[in-house]
Each structure stands twice: as structure tokens, then as C-alpha cells.
Design an enzyme around this catalytic site. Sequence first.
Site, PDB file in Angstrom:
ATOM      1  N   HIS A 142       0.859  -1.183   0.000  1.00 12.07           N
ATOM      2  CA  HIS A 142       0.000   0.000   0.000  1.00 12.07           C
ATOM      3  C   HIS A 142       0.891   1.227   0.000  1.00 12.07           C
ATOM      4  CE1 HIS A 142      -3.162   2.812   0.641  1.00 12.07           C
ATOM      5  NE2 HIS A 142      -2.714   3.168   1.838  1.00 12.07           N
ATOM      6  N   ASP A 162       1.048   5.055  -0.268  1.00 16.25           N
ATOM      7  CA  ASP A 162       0.364   6.348  -0.226  1.00 16.25           C
ATOM      8  C   ASP A 162       1.025   7.338  -1.173  1.00 16.25           C
ATOM      9  OD1 ASP A 162      -1.679   6.072   1.891  1.00 16.25           O
ATOM     10  OD2 ASP A 162       0.045   5.670   3.184  1.00 16.25           O
ATOM     11  N   ASP A 189      -7.633   1.566   2.398  1.00 11.70           N
ATOM     12  CA  ASP A 189      -7.233   2.497   3.456  1.00 11.70           C
ATOM     13  C   ASP A 189      -8.170   3.669   3.675  1.00 11.70           C
ATOM     14  OD1 ASP A 189      -5.557   3.296   5.527  1.00 11.70           O
ATOM     15  OD2 ASP A 189      -4.298   4.513   4.243  1.00 11.70           O
ATOM     16  N   HIS A 231      -6.258   9.698  -0.612  1.00 14.25           N
ATOM     17  CA  HIS A 231      -6.984   9.709   0.670  1.00 14.25           C
ATOM     18  C   HIS A 231      -6.184  10.318   1.819  1.00 14.25           C
ATOM     19  CE1 HIS A 231      -4.966   5.702   0.410  1.00 14.25           C
ATOM     20  NE2 HIS A 231      -4.705   5.934   1.683  1.00 14.25           N
TER      21      HIS A 231
END
Length: 991
Positions: free
Chosen positions: A50, A52, A174, A424
Site C-alpha cells: 500500500h 500512499d 485504506d 486519501h
Amino acid sequence: MAALCISFLFLLLFCLVFSLPTGRNSICGYKSCPATNPSMLNVHLVPHTHDDVGWLKTVDQYYYGDRNYIQHAGVQYILDSVIDQLQKDPARRFIYVETAFFYRWWRQQSQDTRRIVTQLVNEGRLEFINGGWCMSDEATTHYSAVIDQMTLGLRFLNDTFGECGRPRVAWHIDPFGHAREHASIFAQMGYDGFFFGRLDYQDKARRMKTKEMEMLWRASESLTPPLADLFTGVLPNGYNPPEGFCWDQSCNDAPIRDDPDLEDYNVDEIVQRFLNVSYNQAAFYKTNHIIMTMGSDFQYENANLWYKNMDKLIKYVNALQAKGSKVNVLYSTPSCYLQELNLANLTWPLKTDDFFPYADDAHDFWTGYFTSRPALKLYERLSNSRLQTCNQLEVLGGPKSTSGPFGEGDSDTMKRAMGVAQHHDAVSGTEKQHVAYDYARRLATGWAHCEVLVRNSLAVLSGSESPRVFCENLNISVCPLTESSQKFSMNVYNPLGRTVSWPVRLPVNGSLYNVTDSNGKAVDSQVVLRSKSTQQVRRNRGYAKGELVFQVEAPPLGYTTYIISMLKDEPPASSTKPTVTRSIQNKFLKVNFDDTTGLLSSLTNLETNQTIRLTQNFYWYNASAGNNKESHQTSGAYIFRPNSSDPFVINKTAEIQTVTVSSTVQEVTQWFSPWVSQVVRLYEGHRELELEWTVGPVPIADGLGKEVITRLDTDIESSDYFYTDSNGREVLERRKDYRPTWDLKQTEPIAGNYYPINSRAYIKDDKHQLTVVTDRSQGASSIYNGSLEIMLHRRLLYDDFRGVGEPLSEPGEFFDGLVARGRLLLALTPPKMAADVHRPLAQGMVLQPLLSFQDGTPLANTKLEFSGLQAALPPAVHLLTLSQWDKDSVLIRLEHQYQAKESETHSQPVTVNLQKLFSTLEVLGASEMSLGANQWKEDMNRLQWNTAKASLPLSLSAKDPSPWEVTLNPMEIRTFLLRLRGDSSTKYKKR
């Protein structure tokens, strides 16, 4: 008949020429899935990372692995390592999500590496999931920006890998709550399923008990099923591996030590623990297939650690099958897992609401980020408007838009910046401060590229190459050209498909001006004194004494020009403070003020003859500092946790600073405190009341963090119901202390009733509806009957322990705290008429006219007005997208902007002729695509699912009357690739 055959032959050739690429000799997609065992519990191990797109570090820092003292993370090394390890065993799988990072990495690779990666993709061993430029936030993003960032990522994957690069599964592991509109978008883009990681702790407990962790999400009340139906699954461990099975270099779990001659041999122990975990997880799901996410934040920099241990795990667990074990472990992907669920042919529960608000514990509601970083949220929204304008003018201006008299311009830089901003931890406001600056810098850089394009395009369309400037600080009444010039022209570009009337306020120093439109007709204008609230944000920037106010009217998808000349070069007269201010009104609305308090007291719609009691004030919740004996949870960037349900009023009275009554605008300036002020405005000819609020710097010298709200209190009998939009589109009903899906045990009476609003919220009863349209994403609630509150600003002193690691206390330009300014538009209507007002009002707030200025008088041959459409679009139709696709084709999206049944006039099917849309472009061919523009519509073939409940849509879908005429049903978006020939002298020809 011959002409008709030629037309169909042309469309066939068009589709062949513009067909989407496919992988050669590929066995990707569902065909590449590994075999499973129908008589066993199949455990799908999904290796993933994951990544970001900015959070604790900037996008660049994350990619390169810079500033690892903040967080050890380097995306380029992850991809390097994974590609190396995938080649060592054809059984291994990996999924990748964030196209913004992969795009950058791909551009740096050699041809040999690209060939290897392409082979891995074509064999289904490397699979792209989700596929957008980022994994977007779901609470604070606008649907148009979400669609754009998804399209940007999906197009790159399609152009690079063809059909094998097309994701089948949406993957939002997430984001902090999940919006129904996002699910609808994913379904219309052709996704077969959706998996996410975060679910309210009470909802999760119930779903685990009833085996409803997987469901069918019916994501629209207007679209005919299954158009917006999306299979949705809740992942068991968020997006982390089961406890004890993390083998990344960042983890401390024991590796599998499988040499029996060593003292610390642990195969039997780990295998047994894994079997226990598998059976425990299976107890909460309906099939003999379960999924395990093997990875987490920025993992797999050394992929060998993961794969070496997973290889062993699969080997030793499956070896027990010979001894009677019924567990089968395999490398897999979310799409392969989804296929097995589909093949099970079960009946799934139906979900029709959304997943807001999200709480991970009794006092931990993630509802603060709905408002966090209000200035960044506004800047992102304005940047979206500018990007649409940039896209449109690239098409309308032709090739010279990107290479013209003002240099090289492009829209791609802005597209990528906006794609990153949807992340996000970007527009959500949950990043570190230096990362927030980086997001804003990227948007500014993107607009700088677009500015050149816009200048070039307007030069082409108008015939004038005179220098053109854009005033970035009009919201604080700063524009050097208008402040100093005796005569100048203003170009007003309208990105909407309908004529708009828009109030303009220009900073000036004269007391009298002459304003004429493109036909030389005088326009009513007035110079008003600059308000004290403007001084609050200007901090001595600019030197304008007044503001020139007038209404502009711009044609659809086009521009018009106004000439402004100073008649009196003297400071505007000062307004005197009134002794009594009872009301202001125009021909549509009347607003009353209380003589004693200076606050609003009532609002009247003069057209419908309805009046409500309306008071409005500003308050702040005292942010919890973690000393509450029930919990140590504090308010922070993510979490809203007031330490009391009763907010503090900033001032029980408002000092009336100035009152302006003119033929163009009536306004009252209210002063609540040195850090809170407001201007109440009624523009002539407008049916909405404008509240321009200014908040900040929020004081913290008292040691108290503050979450600032404005509250509208009315006599509307709302009965604990209120309504909020989902990503700016469909509206959902909310109810205080209630969830449609489970019996709520409310533990936070304020934060637990907050919901995100992206463009509007309203309360209503049988007779009255009060709708509030916002200029950015914010948090809102209705705590009391007839009340609607909106959180405007937050300044906090503590971190909320959700990872960002710093308090949300924005320093602002002068390092004493951020000053935020914004607008709320209020509309009072009967409920059955409300959508006819708030739908176009919200679209006008999202896509605002772009103003540009030229000093002096336009040359004689300058074209002062232009429209890119032959006629305005029908009121129900919105031109969502007009963007250059390649040299000879453009992408357009047409949207029906009304829900079924919400408007007696506009909630009906409406038909548009694609060949008669544009005034200067000849459409040669059209082909319909998926919403994400990575599939032909006719090739979309989604998995079908059974559900326990069947419901009829609120409206039946109407069909297209002819190949060129397309019909839009309520809430429908249709996407087309048009092949056209651009020529301003070209007239449309019959097909």
C-alpha cells in the site's frame, strides 16, 4: 439506404481504427487464475503493498526513498524487487494499485525490463488492481475529479498493456469510510467487485456474526439494476497480514525456520497457527474461499523476504493434505478470489446506504477530516474547475492551444496534479504540513501550464494576442491590474453547458466606472467599500479601497467580454454604520435581522410566499485533549472528539459594520470577533442568499483546540432527519443516532452524527426545505430539530494517534494561524421544487467562470463573444467532460444531473444529438465507452450476482431514438469518444 450503409461502414472503420489495444498471447484476467480445490478451504494469499501518494512524506520523497528518518519507504525499490522476485517462480503473484508511482517507475525502465514486466502482466502474475492515479478519498472528493483521476490511471495502463492492464477489481483498503457514489462510479466503469479494509467497529462485529462481510452494494436509487450494483467485500485484517505472518523487513515476526537439524525449527508451530487463523477467519465468511492480504504500507522493498517465507508456508501447509488436512493455500489476486465467490452462485445480502461515518472504537469517529485543511480543500475544488476549463479550451482552440503565441502549454501536468490531490491523505487534509504544501505546489504548477494553454486558446478564439493576466487573489480583493488600470477588458469563460449569470467583484480604487458588455450595452455596476472582513485576510496586501460589483452573463461553453472604464479617479465613499438594520431583499428573497443581536432572524421566499425563522451564529467545540476519563482519544487530523456536546458561542451578538444597498447587491457585514466575520449578501436577480464567512487565525493562547462551526437554526420540523450529498451527486437521507444497517449504540452524540458533504446538505418538512450549497467539502450534521451545522475550520493542539504524528495547526501565511474564507449559498423552497434550484446552483459552484484581464481597449477585430455549443444544453444535462483524447478525437461525458423523482420538471429522460452539439467542430463518428474510457461499452461484460432482495428502479430507462441521438436517464453518465475535424468555419453535415 446507400447513405445509411456508408454511415454504418464508417462507424465500423472508426471502431477498428480507434480500437483499444489487447495483449498478444496473453492468459491474463480470470483465465490466469490458479486452480483451487472445491472440497477444501482455499486460502488466497494476496501479496501487495500500500503506497500512499503522499502522507508523511511527499510523493517524490516516497518514490525515491528520501527522508527515511520520517518513514522508511522507497517505492522505486519496491517495484524493482518485486519484478525480480516474480521471475523466479511462475506461481508467484503480485498486485499493484497506485498508477501515479508505477507511471513514474515505468518511464525510467529499460526496454528489456519493460518486456519482462509486460510478460508478467500478460500472464496474470503482475496484476493491476483499482488502477486510478491514486486510491482516492471517498468523503472529500468530488465525483468529477474522481472520474478524471481514474481515467488518467486507467488510460496509462490500457495504452501500456492493453486489455491485460485493465483492472477487474476496485481496491480501497485504506480510505476512512466509503461513499455510495464511489461504488456507483466503479460499477459504471466496469469493475466486477470492490474490496475495502476499514469498516465501523459496530457494523463489522454484526457482519462477522451474521456472515455478511460480503454483499451486493446497490449504489444508486435512480439507475436501473445492475448498472450501479457492485459486489463488495470487507477484508478481514484491514489490509495487513494475519498477526504473526508479516515477513517484511519492517516486521519482527519470526521467519519460517525449516531446517530440522536446527534447535529453533518452527515449521509445525507456524503451520498450526496458520491453520487456526484460517479456520477462525473462515467462520465469518460464506464460502470455502478466504482472502489474506500479505503486505502493508510500503512493504516489499526486499521482496525476497516475503516470497521466500510464503513459498515455505504454501509448501508445508499443503503438504498436510496428504494427512487429511482440508486447507489449500495458494498465491492469488483479488480478482481470482472474486471469481471463486461468483462461481459459488450464492445469494448475497443487499446494501443500499453507505459506510459513513467510520469509527474504530467507541469514542474514535473519523469525522474531523471532513473539514481538515479547509484552504487546501477549496484550492483543490477551484483547481478542478480550472482543469475542466483547460481541457475544454484545448479542444475548442485546436492545436495552437498547446503551442501558440504564449508558448508551450499543456493540461497533462494539471491532470497529474489533480490525480495526486484526490489521494486519501491529500484533499482529506490528513497529511503532514510539509506534504500539504507540496500538494498545493503541484496544483499551482499544473495551473501555470494550463495558463499558457488558456492564453493560447483564447488568442485563437478571440483573434487577440494581447497579454492576458489572471488574478489569483480575487477572493481577498487583490488584483494589481484592476487596482491600477484606467481602462481594461475582462474575459469571462463559462465551462458549463448553459448560460450563467455570475456576480463579479473586482478590487478598484475609483469611485465610479462604466461597464459595457460585448454588444456595447451598459451594465449596471456599483463600487462598494471593501469590507472589514476582507482586511482580516488581506493583511495589507493590495491597495484597493473598494470593489466594483456587477453581474456578468456568459454563453454556454464559451466566453464573453466586458469593457471597464474608470470615470471618477477618487476613493469610494465610506459607508456609515447603521443605527438599525432590519432587512435586505431583492425580488426573490427577503432577509430579516434581529434589531438587538444583529443576527439573522428570518428568511422569506417572495416567489413562493414562504417564511421560516432562521438564526445563524458561529460556535466552537472544545477539542478533547485526551484527559476524558472514558478515553484518552483526542481530536486530530482524522478524528473529531469534542469534550462536550455543547459548543461555545463565539458571540451572542453580531456587530453590524456596514450595510450596502445598491442596484447590484445588498450586503450586511457582521463582526463576531477579531477572528470571525461574515458578509450576508443578496445579489440582484439571484434566488440564493450568500453567506461569506471568514474564520481565523483561530486563537489557541488559552490552550484549547477549537473546531469551529456555523449553525443554522430554523422552525422547520425536520424530526432528526437531514440530507447530505454523496461526492456531489446523489443525496442520502440521514437520521440522528441511527444507522440503516444495524442497531447503533451511540457513544459520541456529536461526532457520531457528522457526515461528509461535498456540495450540499438540507433539512425539510412537508412545506419547507432549506438547502445549503458549499464551496468545498466539509463536515455537517443536524443535532437539533430544525438545525443544520457545518464545520468550517479546525485548529488543534494534539495528534490523534492515527499515524500523521503532528497536531492539525496550520501556520498560515504569517505563522499565527490559517485564515480561511468561504461561501455558503442558502436556498428556501418547497421540497418538490428544491432540486430545480440546488442542482444548477451546486454545479455553478463547482465549475466557476474563469476571469482573465487585458489592459486597455480590445482591438477592433477582436471577437468579443464565443460559444462552443450550437445551443445551450437542456437543463437536466451537464457536460461533465470535454477533453482532447488524441489528435483527431475527443472524449466527452454527458450527465443527467437529476435523481429520479426529485424534480417534477427535470427527472425525466432527455435526449441530446451528438452531431449537433458543437458550433465549430464537425463530428465524424462516435463510439460509446465505459465511464472510465478504457473499454468499448459494447464489450463490457461484468460478473452477475444473486441478491436476496429485488427492487424496481424509481424510473425505467428510455432508449436512444437514433444512433446520433443519445438519451440520458436520471443520474446516468454516458461517455463517448468522438472523432471530429476541428474548423471554426465548418458546419455540421448530415450523417
